[in-house]
Design a protein around this motif. Sequence first.
Motif, PDB file in Angstrom:
ATOM      1  N   THR A  89      96.521 117.213 -35.227  1.00  0.00           N
ATOM      2  CA  THR A  89      96.374 118.371 -34.340  1.00  0.00           C
ATOM      3  C   THR A  89      94.940 118.891 -34.324  1.00  0.00           C
ATOM      4  OG1 THR A  89      98.660 118.995 -34.814  1.00  0.00           O
ATOM      5  CG2 THR A  89      97.247 120.684 -33.843  1.00  0.00           C
ATOM      6  N   GLY A  90      94.338 119.001 -35.510  1.00  0.00           N
ATOM      7  CA  GLY A  90      93.011 119.616 -35.569  1.00  0.00           C
ATOM      8  C   GLY A  90      91.864 118.693 -35.222  1.00  0.00           C
ATOM      9  N   CYS A  91      91.983 117.372 -35.503  1.00  0.00           N
ATOM     10  CA  CYS A  91      90.844 116.463 -35.328  1.00  0.00           C
ATOM     11  C   CYS A  91      91.044 115.452 -34.199  1.00  0.00           C
ATOM     12  CB  CYS A  91      90.563 115.721 -36.636  1.00  0.00           C
ATOM     13  SG  CYS A  91      90.051 116.800 -38.006  1.00  0.00           S
ATOM     14  N   LEU A  92      92.186 114.770 -34.153  1.00  0.00           N
ATOM     15  CA  LEU A  92      92.372 113.701 -33.166  1.00  0.00           C
ATOM     16  C   LEU A  92      92.728 114.230 -31.782  1.00  0.00           C
ATOM     17  CD1 LEU A  92      94.302 111.040 -35.293  1.00  0.00           C
ATOM     18  CD2 LEU A  92      91.856 111.157 -34.772  1.00  0.00           C
ATOM     19  N   LEU A  93      93.491 115.314 -31.722  1.00  0.00           N
ATOM     20  CA  LEU A  93      93.947 115.817 -30.425  1.00  0.00           C
ATOM     21  C   LEU A  93      92.792 116.149 -29.467  1.00  0.00           C
ATOM     22  CD1 LEU A  93      96.209 116.694 -28.528  1.00  0.00           C
ATOM     23  CD2 LEU A  93      96.229 118.925 -29.690  1.00  0.00           C
ATOM     24  N   PRO A  94      91.746 116.873 -29.886  1.00  0.00           N
ATOM     25  CA  PRO A  94      90.653 117.158 -28.935  1.00  0.00           C
ATOM     26  C   PRO A  94      89.990 115.896 -28.391  1.00  0.00           C
ATOM     27  CG  PRO A  94      90.502 118.604 -30.848  1.00  0.00           C
ATOM     28  CD  PRO A  94      91.526 117.573 -31.180  1.00  0.00           C
ATOM     29  N   PHE A  95      89.777 114.893 -29.232  1.00  0.00           N
ATOM     30  CA  PHE A  95      89.154 113.659 -28.763  1.00  0.00           C
ATOM     31  C   PHE A  95      90.085 112.862 -27.851  1.00  0.00           C
ATOM     32  CE2 PHE A  95      86.848 114.235 -32.913  1.00  0.00           C
ATOM     33  CZ  PHE A  95      85.648 114.617 -32.335  1.00  0.00           C
ATOM     34  N   TRP A 111      92.120 125.237 -25.797  1.00  0.00           N
ATOM     35  CA  TRP A 111      93.409 125.467 -26.452  1.00  0.00           C
ATOM     36  C   TRP A 111      93.627 124.500 -27.622  1.00  0.00           C
ATOM     37  CZ3 TRP A 111      97.205 121.796 -26.929  1.00  0.00           C
ATOM     38  CH2 TRP A 111      97.154 120.680 -26.099  1.00  0.00           C
ATOM     39  N   ALA A 112      93.129 123.261 -27.471  1.00  0.00           N
ATOM     40  CA  ALA A 112      93.261 122.303 -28.570  1.00  0.00           C
ATOM     41  C   ALA A 112      92.368 122.693 -29.739  1.00  0.00           C
ATOM     42  CB  ALA A 112      92.906 120.906 -28.082  1.00  0.00           C
ATOM     43  N   MET A 113      91.174 123.228 -29.445  1.00  0.00           N
ATOM     44  CA  MET A 113      90.294 123.668 -30.514  1.00  0.00           C
ATOM     45  C   MET A 113      90.870 124.872 -31.253  1.00  0.00           C
ATOM     46  SD  MET A 113      87.795 121.627 -30.750  1.00  0.00           S
ATOM     47  CE  MET A 113      86.581 120.587 -29.926  1.00  0.00           C
ATOM     48  N   LEU A 114      91.610 125.726 -30.530  1.00  0.00           N
ATOM     49  CA  LEU A 114      92.222 126.883 -31.181  1.00  0.00           C
ATOM     50  C   LEU A 114      93.183 126.471 -32.291  1.00  0.00           C
ATOM     51  CD1 LEU A 114      93.101 129.435 -28.345  1.00  0.00           C
ATOM     52  CD2 LEU A 114      91.528 129.758 -30.252  1.00  0.00           C
ATOM     53  N   LEU A 115      93.874 125.356 -32.083  1.00  0.00           N
ATOM     54  CA  LEU A 115      94.826 124.897 -33.089  1.00  0.00           C
ATOM     55  C   LEU A 115      94.144 124.589 -34.418  1.00  0.00           C
ATOM     56  CD1 LEU A 115      97.050 122.558 -30.898  1.00  0.00           C
ATOM     57  CD2 LEU A 115      97.583 124.859 -31.688  1.00  0.00           C
ATOM     58  N   GLY A 116      92.849 124.234 -34.353  1.00  0.00           N
ATOM     59  CA  GLY A 116      92.109 124.010 -35.591  1.00  0.00           C
ATOM     60  C   GLY A 116      91.987 125.261 -36.420  1.00  0.00           C
ATOM     61  N   GLY A 117      91.943 126.434 -35.769  1.00  0.00           N
ATOM     62  CA  GLY A 117      91.861 127.698 -36.499  1.00  0.00           C
ATOM     63  C   GLY A 117      93.107 127.977 -37.312  1.00  0.00           C
TER      64      GLY A 117
END
Length: 393
Positions: A89-95, A111-117
């Motif tokens: 969720t935090g690393c692969l999803l944005p790419f 929104w994908a970067m927010l999940l990293g928080g």
Amino acid sequence: MERLRALRRTTWAGSGLQRAQSFLILATLLYRASHLTVGVLAVAQHRQGHPVQYLGLAAALGLSLLLYGTALARGWFDRRFVWADVLVTGCLLPFALYVWGGVRETPALGWAMLLGGSASAVVSVALPRIQALTALVALVVTHLIGYHLVGASRAVLGGHVNSLLSSAVMTWVFWWYLRRQGRLLDEANARALAAETQKARYAERLQHHRALHDTVLATLTTLAAGGIDANAPEVRERCAKEAAYLRRLIQQTADEVPHPEMGAALEEAVSSAESLRLRVTAQYHELPPVPPEVAAAFADAAREALNNVRRHAGTGHAYLTATGVPDDPAAPGRPGGAVVTVVDRGPGFDPDHPVSGLGLRRSVRERMAEVGGHATVDTAPGEGVRVELRWPA
């Protein structure tokens, strides 16, 4: 005594650490839910969006359910699922959204970067220090590379990185404070419980002192005065009963004093059987506090089992043992119960052809069943009878 039962219920409800863990799981779950809501709204706005965006959102939802579902069920986060959430969720999803989902704008990737928080919040409390720092570095690098690919401004990049690190730091601070307060609460509860237990034991000793004054001391005083014949059958019978009572008191160590309600109820049943010239060897060990109706059911069922020994066993001697049952580790927070056994060394009987008049079904089994307990009878011809009373069933 009501205060002592209330303190025990507080302890059974969970330690301070367990409550802190439950609160933090719920708080981070709500934090993740707010980020997923942003993702749902962002993907829904692009009705003609690429299928990868929907697949990415579904993967984030699935991993969130796995991570928080297991945490709620087990009481804390599973590190394997924490790492899966960070990496997927935090690393692969944005790419994945950038490479296969056609995302080329900052808002579409936000929104994908927010999940990293929300992932960083869990990382800071669920992983060991080195692992947590490694995961945070991976999330920060993902933010730096991801926002660079979509041409995000420095303000957006700085704001998101600051939010990611702040989430980790604040969650760790909350966890430190909650653990500290939990320990203080546990220590205060332990002190209060020890004080109330000491008071209950003192009250129990006073009860025994009064009983000794009215029974053993009165008998010895009368014998010393020479007013009665020490060899008279009724005097010898009374001395035997009081000797059995003293023997049970001596066998009870400081940690084995029976709870007043259950212990007194069973002692009354034993005394009732002894008054009918049945010798009873009784032992008690760490009896737990039970509801009054349960104590009454134990006593009534034990009394009937002892009466059966007197009427049918033909030995004149029964053995009663009562003990507490430890808490069930499979059900945290649930208190243990109690087990009472009545045994004789008589001729026993065939369980397929019980002796009429035993009263096992109505007076023993039904009494225990009415309070959520269970009674079993183990016997065979020539093997005596063992009645076990258990609560809860």
